[in-house]
Scaffold this active site. Structure first.
Site, PDB file in Angstrom:
ATOM      1  N   GLU A 296       0.832  -1.207   0.000  1.00  0.00           N
ATOM      2  CA  GLU A 296       0.000   0.000   0.000  1.00  0.00           C
ATOM      3  C   GLU A 296       0.867   1.257   0.000  1.00  0.00           C
ATOM      4  O   GLU A 296       0.558   2.239  -0.685  1.00  0.00           O
ATOM      5  CB  GLU A 296      -0.935  -0.014   1.213  1.00  0.00           C
ATOM      6  CG  GLU A 296      -2.031  -1.066   1.085  1.00  0.00           C
ATOM      7  CD  GLU A 296      -2.954  -1.125   2.287  1.00  0.00           C
ATOM      8  OE1 GLU A 296      -4.170  -0.970   2.097  1.00  0.00           O
ATOM      9  OE2 GLU A 296      -2.456  -1.313   3.407  1.00  0.00           O
TER      10      GLU A 296
ATOM     11  N   GLU B  35      -4.370  -9.493   3.142  1.00  0.00           N
ATOM     12  CA  GLU B  35      -5.214  -9.248   4.310  1.00  0.00           C
ATOM     13  C   GLU B  35      -6.430 -10.173   4.378  1.00  0.00           C
ATOM     14  O   GLU B  35      -6.870 -10.558   5.468  1.00  0.00           O
ATOM     15  CB  GLU B  35      -5.671  -7.787   4.321  1.00  0.00           C
ATOM     16  CG  GLU B  35      -4.608  -6.794   4.746  1.00  0.00           C
ATOM     17  CD  GLU B  35      -3.733  -6.316   3.600  1.00  0.00           C
ATOM     18  OE1 GLU B  35      -3.002  -5.336   3.776  1.00  0.00           O
ATOM     19  OE2 GLU B  35      -3.784  -6.935   2.512  1.00  0.00           O
TER      20      GLU B  35
END
Length: 687
Positions: A115, A137
């Protein structure tokens, strides 16, 4: 500071992340230092030519701090949202700096690490197959909450991004380049930084694609009828895969689609709210606890005896070239271990070896000379094992570890066949060996600490996860999983629809329906295991001999329905077609069976958790982590639950005991909670 700031005479700033600890993680330290760093960049903007962001660690960035994430609750979600929005705001300011920002990815960038990289205008990765890039995730019950969903969708489009987001796929650098996640590869650390600097000089004022005027998500066009048809079907397709017990993929889909239809900053807020909904939920806590904290503890040697030096196997001998032996030989050879694969005939050994390099097929014990590990993987027959083990021990090195791949026979009894029982141990692999991650290590009464440590090290050496249990019939995994299968067959005997049993099991999150599993392991094997248990312990005749499941198994076997390998069992196996439940099972059906769907589900899950508690009480298991990880990786217990013991925790100990008592009153004493579980419920002391 944990982010080192260095500006050279060309105005290029190199930011080197070096957080406290072994890896960079998105915690309070990162939040503070990244905030100060971005503020400094903004203050010195006019003197800066560009920014290179890299890492001093072996990995680029490891992701979010799960010790913080697991503490998020509905009550403190507002505070967590504030922290999350500040972290995302820092990355947004970085990409809107007005100067080129390049991520020089020198190691794995997973979760928050990727990210951060996605918030950079350009990404250069070291071309090393050990490096992984991805947003995993969802495998922990979460979604990428640091801008990963929003940026990935805008970078690739909804359809290409969804598999990466929902399945948590991790890509090697070359594959990430093909996917469009990184822009360039470098062959060395020096070239990595050089390419980053060169791009800065060639692109003095870049913009992210999503900040260009008129930008739209690549495959989302408002009003496109094909798009709406796809989006209308997507939730149903996803539901078929998740059965509604995995909220993370559903929230990923929602965040991706809803975010694609609004502006960038609104999409970030949508993503954050879905992330917090997941983080505050029980499923994420289950999965993080087991698949991160407990799994890491196991792989770090939590169950390995201390005080024994680490070791590596140089040469392994595998006895038996059937499916299991061939699989063990294959994974050992691929880990760089010299392998000798022995069977009764050279032809059989050659078939088992296949074309895998590093495997020597043989029909002679003499070729086991020099082996420091021997693994017996012949048929599940005590007499046969007792014949092959002494000969192999005599041929191998004097201090070789001798192991059996038995799935049920007690190790202490098998150890009597070898000269030195202290060097004997159980190594229970799971089928298919190349795919299954778990190995159950069984310690016999006389197994030494050194033998256990060497076996543990071998399992890690071949890239698998070891759990350690003490000796008993069926050990932990076979014993507990057996209750799942026999409970299902019992329900068939009671008149419950077989299709209902299979569908409810899969809906509950089990990897495979219990009747399908019964066919896979064969009905005859289940009867042989029962017969061997009765022969070894006649006092078990009441519990085993009268169990309703075995009557059904005996009747089917008598009709030639022995399982998948025999062409017929609970299922029919038409040549060239899909298997289907045998219509003849209708003879067991009863309209007044009176077993609700919820009772079916609870019987299948509770029976396994209760058996796990008994294994813990008896000392077969010595670790909660081994129980949870072993149940999911070994026999496919519902991963959303975090494993058999975590299922009890998340259900609520008091509620679990009350429900188990109902099941015991209704269906039999096998559901009666042990005293230890009642005591835990009384004191509210979870596993």
């Amino acid at each position: 500071m944990a982010i080192h700031y260095e500006r050279d005479d060309e105005g290029i700033v190199t930011l080197t992340m070096d957080m406290s600890g072994s890896a960079n993680v998105m915690n309070a330290e990162y939040h503070r230092d990244m905030g100060e760093t971005v503020a400094r960049l903004e203050a010195e903007r006019d003197d800066i030519a560009g920014v290179v962001l890299t890492s001093a660690k072996k990995t680029f960035f490891a992701g979010g701090d799960l010790t913080l994430l697991i503490t998020i609750t509905p009550e403190n979600a507002g505070e967590a949202l504030g922290f999350l929005e500040e972290v995302k705001g820092q990355l947004r300011r970085l990409e809107l700096l007005g100067k080129p920002v390049v991520a020089a990815i020198n190691g794995s960038a997973l979760g928050g690490g990727l990210e951060i990289a996605l918030a950079c205008h350009h990404r250069v990765a070291l071309d090393d197959d050990k490096i992984k890039l991805g947003l995993p995730e969802a495998t922990l019950g979460l979604l990428p909450g640091g801008g990963g969903v929003t940026r990935m969708v805008r970078l690739l489009g909804v359809q290409p991004a969804l598999p990466l987001l929902m399945e948590g796929k991790q890509l090697r650098p070359a594959r990430a380049l093909q996917a469009g996640i990184v822009h360039e590869l470098a062959s060395s650390r020096e070239e990595l930084i050089a390419k980053a600097r060169a791009w800065i000089k060639e692109n003095p004022a870049p913009r992210q694609p999503w900040d260009e005027p008129g930008h739209t998500v690549p495959d989302v066009r408002v009003g496109d009828p094909n798009l709406y048809g796809l989006l209308a079907a997507a939730p149903a397709v996803l539901r078929k895969k998740t059965h509604g017990v995995y909220p993370a993929p559903e929230k990923v889909l929602a965040a991706a689609v809803e975010g694609a239809l609004v502006d960038f900053d609104t999409a970030l807020r949508i993503e954050a709210r879905y992330f917090l909904e997941l983080a505050a939920g029980q499923v994420a806590k289950n999965m993080i606890g087991t698949f991160w904290f407990q799994l890491n503890e196991i792989n770090a040697g939590g169950s390995r005896p201390s005080g024994v030096e680490r070791s590596k196997v140089a040469k392994v001998g595998v006895l038996g070239a059937g499916m299991m032996g061939a699989g063990i030989a294959e994974v050992s050879a691929k880990a760089g271990i010299e392998v000798v694969l022995k069977d009764v005939t050279l032809e059989a050994a050659r078939r088992g070896a296949g074309d895998t390099p590093g495997i020597t097929p043989t029909d002679s014990d003499a070729d086991l000379a020099g082996c420091d590990l021997v693994i017996e993987a012949v048929f599940e027959n005590r007499e046969l094992k007792n014949r092959v083990l002494p000969a192999a021990e005599a041929a191998a090195l004097p201090d070789a570890v001798i192991a059996s791949n038995t799935s049920t026979l007690p190790i202490t009894g098998l150890a009597s066949a070898v000269a030195d029982p202290s060097r004997f141990i159980g190594l229970h692999f799971f089928s298919p060996v190349p795919k299954m991650r778990l190995v159950e290590i069984i310690r016999g009464e006389k197994t030494s600490d050194e033998t256990l440590a060497r076996a543990f090290d071998y399992v890690l050496q071949i890239g698998k996860t070891p759990i350690v249990v003490n000796d008993s019939r069926g050990f932990y995994t076979s014993r507990t999983f057996g209750t799942y299968v026999t409970e299902a067959v019992s329900m068939v005997a009671e008149g419950v629809s077989p299709a209902l049993i299979e569908n409810v099991a899969r809906r509950a999150g089990m990897a495979v329906g219990p009747l399908a599993v019964s066919d896979e392991v064969t009905l005859t094997l289940q009867l042989k295991i029962r017969d061997q248990a009765l022969a070894d312990d006649p006092s078990a005749a009441g519990a085993l001999g009268d169990h309703p499941a075995f009557r059904v198994l005996e009747e089917l076997v008598a009709e030639g329905r022995t399982g998948k390998s025999g062409g017929a069992g609970f299922y029919e196996y038409p040549e060239g077609g899909r298997k289907f439940l045998w219509p003849g099972l209708a003879r067991y059906a009863r309209a007044d069976a009176g077993v609700t769907e919820q009772d079916v589900e609870d019987r299948l899950l509770f029976i396994q958790s209760l058996e796990t508690v008994r294994c813990l009480d008896e000392g077969v298991l010595t670790s909660v982590g081994d129980a949870n990880v072993g149940s999911v990786f070994g026999f496919g217990f519902a991963p959303w639950s975090g494993g058999t013991l975590q299922f009890i925790n998340s259900y609520g100990l008091t509620g679990f005991v009350e429900r188990a008592d109902y099941l015991a009153d209704t269906y039999g004493e096998r559901f009666r909670p042990p005293t230890s579980l009642r005591d835990r419920a009384t004191t509210n002391h979870p596993y």
